[in-house]
Scaffold this active site. Sequence first.
Site, short mmCIF file in Angstrom:
data_model
loop_
_atom_site.label_atom_id
_atom_site.label_comp_id
_atom_site.label_asym_id
_atom_site.label_seq_id
_atom_site.Cartn_x
_atom_site.Cartn_y
_atom_site.Cartn_z
N LYS A 11 0.85 -1.20 0.00
CA LYS A 11 0.00 0.00 0.00
C LYS A 11 0.88 1.25 0.00
O LYS A 11 1.95 1.22 -0.60
CB LYS A 11 -0.97 -0.06 1.18
CG LYS A 11 -1.72 -1.41 1.21
CD LYS A 11 -2.87 -1.46 2.17
CE LYS A 11 -3.53 -2.84 2.07
NZ LYS A 11 -4.74 -2.97 2.86
N HIS A 96 -8.32 -3.25 -6.23
CA HIS A 96 -8.28 -3.39 -4.76
C HIS A 96 -9.44 -2.60 -4.16
O HIS A 96 -9.80 -1.53 -4.67
CB HIS A 96 -6.94 -2.89 -4.22
CG HIS A 96 -6.73 -3.26 -2.79
ND1 HIS A 96 -7.29 -2.53 -1.77
CD2 HIS A 96 -6.08 -4.28 -2.22
CE1 HIS A 96 -6.97 -3.10 -0.62
NE2 HIS A 96 -6.23 -4.16 -0.86
P1 13P Z 1 -4.38 -6.47 5.70
O1 13P Z 1 -3.58 -7.76 5.59
O2 13P Z 1 -3.60 -5.37 6.34
O3 13P Z 1 -5.72 -6.72 6.32
O4 13P Z 1 -4.65 -5.96 4.19
C1 13P Z 1 -5.17 -6.85 3.28
C2 13P Z 1 -5.10 -6.24 1.93
O5 13P Z 1 -5.79 -5.28 1.63
C3 13P Z 1 -4.14 -6.80 0.96
O6 13P Z 1 -4.34 -6.29 -0.32
#
Ligand code: 13P
Length: 253
Positions: A11, A96
């Site tokens: 992210k 996403h």
């Molecule tokens: P988390 O593992 O932090 O819950 O995030 C999942 C995600 O959005 C992966 O693309």
Amino acid sequence: MRQPVIAGNWKMYKTVSEAVQFALDFKPHVVNSHHCEIVLAPTFTSLKTLNDRLEGSNIKTAGQNVCDRAGEGAFTGEVSAKMLKDVGCSYVIIGHSERRQYFGETDESVNRKIKVSLAAGLTPIVCVGENLAEREAGLMEKTVGSQVKQGFSSLTEDDLLRILIAYEPVWAIGTGRTATPEIAASMHHFIRSSLAEGWGKSVSQKVRILYGGSVKPENIVSLMSEEEIDGALVGGASLEPESFARIVNYNRV
Ligand code: 13P
């Protein structure tokens, strides 16, 4: 036999130097991990440097997004599929839930992004998943079924075989509230049935479906023990090399 895939979605975290440090620390943990494909999705700004550092290793990279237009052009702020390929990416995350929620991504733009990515030789990791209100109203299959039908509209069987799907229930992302392995497996089964309706049973049995949403070293083993779960798309727990290595090496515990 579907080869598992463990992917880390960073992210909007990590500068270039932090990404390089991660690569240095992470590589030794997975040098002998050939049971699965290992993927890291850093921000665009780190992709080139990270790929240079990972060259010759068993770790591949993904873009976190891609422009839905083919070719090049006057589209300020966008990054094309060809550019991702050019810096050494093998995969790209598409649709996403954070992009759907905050940046207006739709099943139609997801569909265009899949097509330009396939044309550029990238493997799309296409995210689908219901939100909490939809789950509580029992509408998860309606939501996910429609995301699959519209997002994959007019794709061929060959296209489907080059795609990875990530089932990421929005209520499980970043909340610490993982779907139980049974809930995840049942949605994966549903997605596979939807694929079978559109593209036939044989294709549906070959497509790999990853689970995402609060995957941690503590729950990866039970998730991966489900026949329907072919891997994981990991957010928070992929930011730290040892934690992500424990997830990749789920088969060694
Ligand atoms: P988390 O593992 O932090 O819950 O995030 C999942 C995600 O959005 C992966 O693309």
